[in-house]
Enzyme design. Structure first.
Site, PDB file in Angstrom:
ATOM      1  N   TYR A   1     -12.540  -3.297  -3.496  1.00 52.11           N
ATOM      2  CA  TYR A   1     -13.124  -3.231  -2.153  1.00 52.11           C
ATOM      3  C   TYR A   1     -14.652  -3.242  -2.197  1.00 52.11           C
ATOM      4  O   TYR A   1     -15.298  -2.697  -1.304  1.00 52.11           O
ATOM      5  CB  TYR A   1     -12.608  -1.991  -1.429  1.00 52.11           C
ATOM      6  CG  TYR A   1     -11.157  -2.107  -0.990  1.00 52.11           C
ATOM      7  CD1 TYR A   1     -10.732  -3.143  -0.149  1.00 52.11           C
ATOM      8  CD2 TYR A   1     -10.197  -1.183  -1.402  1.00 52.11           C
ATOM      9  CE1 TYR A   1      -9.408  -3.255   0.267  1.00 52.11           C
ATOM     10  CE2 TYR A   1      -8.866  -1.281  -0.987  1.00 52.11           C
ATOM     11  CZ  TYR A   1      -8.481  -2.318  -0.153  1.00 52.11           C
ATOM     12  OH  TYR A   1      -7.168  -2.425   0.265  1.00 52.11           O
TER      13      TYR A   1
ATOM     14  N   GLU B   1      -9.647 -10.282  -8.007  1.00 52.72           N
ATOM     15  CA  GLU B   1      -8.765  -9.124  -7.828  1.00 52.72           C
ATOM     16  C   GLU B   1      -7.661  -9.089  -8.888  1.00 52.72           C
ATOM     17  O   GLU B   1      -7.277  -8.023  -9.364  1.00 52.72           O
ATOM     18  CB  GLU B   1      -8.184  -9.148  -6.405  1.00 52.72           C
ATOM     19  CG  GLU B   1      -9.265  -8.911  -5.355  1.00 52.72           C
ATOM     20  CD  GLU B   1      -8.807  -9.149  -3.918  1.00 52.72           C
ATOM     21  OE1 GLU B   1      -7.587  -9.396  -3.686  1.00 52.72           O
ATOM     22  OE2 GLU B   1      -9.665  -9.093  -3.014  1.00 52.72           O
TER      23      GLU B   1
ATOM     24  N   HIS C   1      -2.108  -5.284   1.246  1.00 50.02           N
ATOM     25  CA  HIS C   1      -3.376  -5.967   0.949  1.00 50.02           C
ATOM     26  C   HIS C   1      -3.075  -7.374   0.464  1.00 50.02           C
ATOM     27  O   HIS C   1      -2.114  -7.585  -0.274  1.00 50.02           O
ATOM     28  CB  HIS C   1      -4.132  -5.220  -0.163  1.00 50.02           C
ATOM     29  CG  HIS C   1      -5.276  -6.018  -0.725  1.00 50.02           C
ATOM     30  ND1 HIS C   1      -6.507  -6.068  -0.122  1.00 50.02           N
ATOM     31  CD2 HIS C   1      -5.344  -6.861  -1.790  1.00 50.02           C
ATOM     32  CE1 HIS C   1      -7.296  -6.888  -0.815  1.00 50.02           C
ATOM     33  NE2 HIS C   1      -6.611  -7.378  -1.836  1.00 50.02           N
TER      34      HIS C   1
ATOM     35  N   LYS D   1       0.822  -1.211   0.000  1.00 56.50           N
ATOM     36  CA  LYS D   1       0.000   0.000   0.000  1.00 56.50           C
ATOM     37  C   LYS D   1       0.866   1.276   0.000  1.00 56.50           C
ATOM     38  O   LYS D   1       2.067   1.223   0.286  1.00 56.50           O
ATOM     39  CB  LYS D   1      -0.944  -0.044   1.203  1.00 56.50           C
ATOM     40  CG  LYS D   1      -1.984  -1.184   1.103  1.00 56.50           C
ATOM     41  CD  LYS D   1      -2.960  -1.152   2.273  1.00 56.50           C
ATOM     42  CE  LYS D   1      -4.064  -2.189   2.095  1.00 56.50           C
ATOM     43  NZ  LYS D   1      -5.053  -2.144   3.217  1.00 56.50           N
TER      44      LYS D   1
ATOM     45  N   ASN E   1      -2.314   0.271   6.757  1.00 58.07           N
ATOM     46  CA  ASN E   1      -1.861  -1.030   7.276  1.00 58.07           C
ATOM     47  C   ASN E   1      -0.967  -1.812   6.313  1.00 58.07           C
ATOM     48  O   ASN E   1      -0.979  -3.040   6.291  1.00 58.07           O
ATOM     49  CB  ASN E   1      -3.042  -1.860   7.782  1.00 58.07           C
ATOM     50  CG  ASN E   1      -3.980  -2.279   6.681  1.00 58.07           C
ATOM     51  OD1 ASN E   1      -3.882  -1.784   5.559  1.00 58.07           O
ATOM     52  ND2 ASN E   1      -4.875  -3.198   6.983  1.00 58.07           N
TER      53      ASN E   1
HETATM   54  N1  UDP Z   1     -10.052  -0.932   7.141  1.00 50.71           N
HETATM   55  C1  UDP Z   1     -10.118   0.237   7.876  1.00 50.71           C
HETATM   56  N2  UDP Z   1     -10.895   0.250   9.002  1.00 50.71           N
HETATM   57  C2  UDP Z   1     -11.600  -0.836   9.434  1.00 50.71           C
HETATM   58  C3  UDP Z   1     -11.521  -2.018   8.682  1.00 50.71           C
HETATM   59  C4  UDP Z   1     -10.737  -2.033   7.542  1.00 50.71           C
HETATM   60  O1  UDP Z   1      -9.504   1.238   7.521  1.00 50.71           O
HETATM   61  O2  UDP Z   1     -12.272  -0.762  10.473  1.00 50.71           O
HETATM   62  C5  UDP Z   1      -9.253  -0.956   5.917  1.00 50.71           C
HETATM   63  C6  UDP Z   1      -7.883  -1.580   6.096  1.00 50.71           C
HETATM   64  O3  UDP Z   1      -6.967  -0.872   5.262  1.00 50.71           O
HETATM   65  C7  UDP Z   1      -8.087  -2.993   5.570  1.00 50.71           C
HETATM   66  C8  UDP Z   1      -9.099  -2.751   4.446  1.00 50.71           C
HETATM   67  O4  UDP Z   1      -9.922  -1.723   4.929  1.00 50.71           O
HETATM   68  O5  UDP Z   1      -6.887  -3.568   5.107  1.00 50.71           O
HETATM   69  C9  UDP Z   1      -9.921  -3.950   4.072  1.00 50.71           C
HETATM   70  O6  UDP Z   1     -10.522  -4.486   5.245  1.00 50.71           O
HETATM   71  P1  UDP Z   1     -10.590  -6.059   5.469  1.00 50.71           P
HETATM   72  O7  UDP Z   1     -11.500  -6.309   6.618  1.00 50.71           O
HETATM   73  O8  UDP Z   1     -10.915  -6.736   4.181  1.00 50.71           O
HETATM   74  O9  UDP Z   1      -9.107  -6.419   5.950  1.00 50.71           O
HETATM   75  P2  UDP Z   1      -7.911  -7.182   5.213  1.00 50.71           P
HETATM   76  O10 UDP Z   1      -8.517  -8.212   4.317  1.00 50.71           O
HETATM   77  O11 UDP Z   1      -7.154  -6.118   4.448  1.00 50.71           O
HETATM   78  O12 UDP Z   1      -7.094  -7.767   6.314  1.00 50.71           O
HETATM   79 MG    MG Z   2     -10.023  -8.127   2.953  1.00 47.80          MG
END
Ligand code: UDP
Ligand code: MG
Length: 133
Positions: free
Chosen positions: A50, A127, A116, A10, A113
């Site tokens: 997303y 994706e 991805h 990211k 974070n």
């Molecule tokens: N995210 C966020 N706040 C939240 C949950 C998710 O900003 O409360 C963002 C974070 O960057 C995350 C992305 O949205 O990586 C996608 O969320 P997901 O639950 O799919 O997590 P991941 O699959 O990336 O672990």
């Molecule tokens: Mg996810």
């Protein structure tokens, strides 16, 4: 059997200079880089990637963030690649991610974070289509 997954470093991690060290971890694990590309994500690609988060409180900020600067997009291949990569990445919130994981070592907050990774083989193929056509 080999599986493919979509991984993306990211904008925060690219800007902070962690690309080489993050790629090293996937290479060390034995995964193959089938595709590797540096570039900027369009808002259309972000929305498609997303789609399951549309309408959630963090969605608009997430799209702004993922399109805010260059990323490194990749397709990784290997046995159980989806789960292996999720394990290497660590928990979604870097504050909860274990030391030794990518998010645990290079991140601090949920909004930035670091990385991805697809959450299932089906998401991975979808994706990969979004980012590599
Ligand atoms: N995210 C966020 N706040 C939240 C949950 C998710 O900003 O409360 C963002 C974070 O960057 C995350 C992305 O949205 O990586 C996608 O969320 P997901 O639950 O799919 O997590 P991941 O699959 O990336 O672990
Ligand atoms: Mg996810």
């Amino acid at each position: 059997m080999d599986q493919r997954t979509y991984i993306m470093i990211k904008p925060d991690a690219v800007a902070r200079g962690f690309v080489g060290r993050i790629l090293q971890r996937f290479e060390d694990a034995g995964l193959t880089f089938e595709k590797l590309e540096y570039g900027v994500v369009t808002r259309e690609q972000a929305a498609a990637n997303y789609v399951e988060h549309q309408g959630k409180p963090f969605y608009d900020g997430l799209v702004d963030y993922i399109t805010s600067g260059p990323v490194v997009k990749m397709v990784l291949r290997g046995p159980g690649a989806v789960a292996v990569c999720r394990k290497l990445m660590g928990a979604t919130n870097p504050a909860d991610a274990a030391p030794g994981t990518i998010r645990g070592d290079f991140g601090l907050v949920m909004d930035a974070n670091v990385i991805h990774g697809s959450d299932s083989p089906e998401s991975a193929e979808r994706e990969i289509g979004v980012f590599f056509g």
